[in-house]
Design an enzyme around this catalytic site. Structure first.
Site, short mmCIF file in Angstrom:
data_model
loop_
_atom_site.label_atom_id
_atom_site.label_comp_id
_atom_site.label_asym_id
_atom_site.label_seq_id
_atom_site.Cartn_x
_atom_site.Cartn_y
_atom_site.Cartn_z
N CYS B 37 0.82 -1.21 0.00
CA CYS B 37 0.00 0.00 0.00
C CYS B 37 0.85 1.26 0.00
O CYS B 37 0.34 2.35 -0.16
CB CYS B 37 -0.90 0.01 1.23
SG CYS B 37 0.08 -0.13 2.72
N CYS B 107 -0.77 -4.84 7.79
CA CYS B 107 -0.57 -3.68 8.65
C CYS B 107 0.07 -4.11 9.97
O CYS B 107 0.91 -3.40 10.52
CB CYS B 107 -1.89 -2.96 8.92
SG CYS B 107 -3.00 -2.90 7.50
#
Ligand code: FES
Lengths: 227, 143
Positions: B37, B107
């Protein structure tokens, strides 16, 4: 969901061999999707370099042939096929038209690129730079929110614009690298492909940081809200 | 995307946001990014040289809510632990604590990587200072 690939490449209507074509060469009936591969959809080999004009011609011709308007009087099965193939056509075209998403697509198909599995890190200098630019962005954003004095905001803006230009240049460089590596992959023999696929993957990863920044800078300069 | 209450809590009230001087010999800095990302995270620890206990931790993350929550939680968890214990923290522990959905696992991986990178940096610094007790002529070696 798409129609699952037909088990045998024979026409569902007249049983002639279709060879994966979208229309039966014998009776002309529309056929279920023969392969999920976007390249195959256009009758193209899995090659990263492709002629954009040729792709567009194939797209236009197929979209005309597959268009649901041509099937209003056909039975339900054929109408459904026309809808599904048209939507697959649009996805395939959107993906292959762009050189970056084309590489992403091929790597994903070959299993080189998987969500959550890419653990290799970008070069520390790049991360450092990305981080610093994000900090300047944040500063500018906060100064704006505080309705900060004009001079300070103007200075931040100037810094951002400069940084933004730097990152656009980097993006152009990385795109050139990607194009060169794509050419190398197309030219490579089977045995030599793995390191090139890994290299393409590394370039794509680097690109995602830079692309993010270019987008963030643009958004902040347009005085939008950061995400 | 529906975030869990714990993610929202850490996101709205992140713990230990900030920085420590990178040049401090007791401070280790981990800078990591998620190539999926393009998000980036910096996590720093301050280690007591005698006890090897992490006495302070700070982070700064430019990324999604889950990345912010993961790094905030990571700083809470490492504080008070020895360096070796902190190395045992796994991203799956973070996933469980924050109830992260599968698309947000990367994440939490970022937070685990950041802890490891910060500890790695601190160890490197310490090894360097031990191998060069006095200002030495070999100080400018590459690594
Ligand atoms: S989406 Fe990138 S770190 Fe969460």
């Amino acid at each position: 969901m798409q129609v699952s690939p037909s088990p045998s490449p024979a026409c569902w209507s007249c049983h002639a061999a279709t060879d994966g074509a979208h229309f039966c060469p014998a009776c002309g009936k529309i056929q279920p999707l023969a392969s999920a591969d976007y390249f195959a959809f256009f009758g193209l080999p899995q090659r990263l370099q492709l002629d954009a004009d040729d792709l567009e011609r194939r797209y236009l011709s197929l979209s005309w042939k597959l268009h649901p308007d041509n099937f209003v009087r056909a039975d339900q099965f054929e109408r459904d096929l026309s809808l599904e193939l048209s939507s697959q056509l649009n996805d395939a075209y959107r993906t292959l038209r762009d050189p970056v998403s084309r590489v992403e697509y091929l790597l994903a198909r070959l299993g080189v690129r998987k969500e959550g599995q890419t653990r290799q890190q970008a070069p520390p200098e790049l991360l450092e730079e990305v981080f610093e630019l994000n900090e300047s962005l944040e500063e500018l954003h906060m100064a704006r929110e505080a309705g900060g004095d004009g001079d300070e905001t103007a200075e931040l803006r100037r810094r951002l614009e400069e940084a933004g230009r730097g990152f656009e240049k980097k993006l152009a460089d990385v795109d050139a690298e990607l194009a060169a590596a794509s050419r190398d992959l197309d030219a490579a023999m089977d045995g030599a492909r793995d390191p090139l696929l890994a290299r393409l993957n590394e370039i794509l990863n680097r690109r995602s940081y830079i692309r993010n920044l270019v987008a963030n800078v643009a958004r902040e300069l347009q005085e939008g809200e950061p995400a | 995307m529906a975030y869990s209450d714990k993610v929202i809590d850490h996101y709205k009230n992140p713990r230990n946001v900030g920085s420590m001087p990178k040049s401090d010999p007791q401070v280790g800095t981990g800078m990591v990014g998620a190539p999926e990302c393009g998000d980036v995270m910096r996590l720093q620890i301050k280690v007591n040289p005698e006890t090897q206990v992490i006495e302070d931790a700070k982070f700064k993350t430019f990324g999604c809510g889950s990345a912010i929550a993961s790094s905030s939680l990571a700083t809470e968890w490492v504080k008070g632990k020895t360096v070796e214990d902190a190395l045992q923290i796994k991203n799956t522990d973070i996933v469980r604590e924050l109830s992260l959905p599968p698309v947000k696992i990367h994440c939490s991986v970022l937070a685990e990587d950041a802890i490891k990178a910060a500890i790695g940096d601190w160890k490197r610094k310490r090894a360097e200072s031990e191998s060069q007790p006095e200002a030495s002529t070999a100080a400018a070696q590459g690594d």
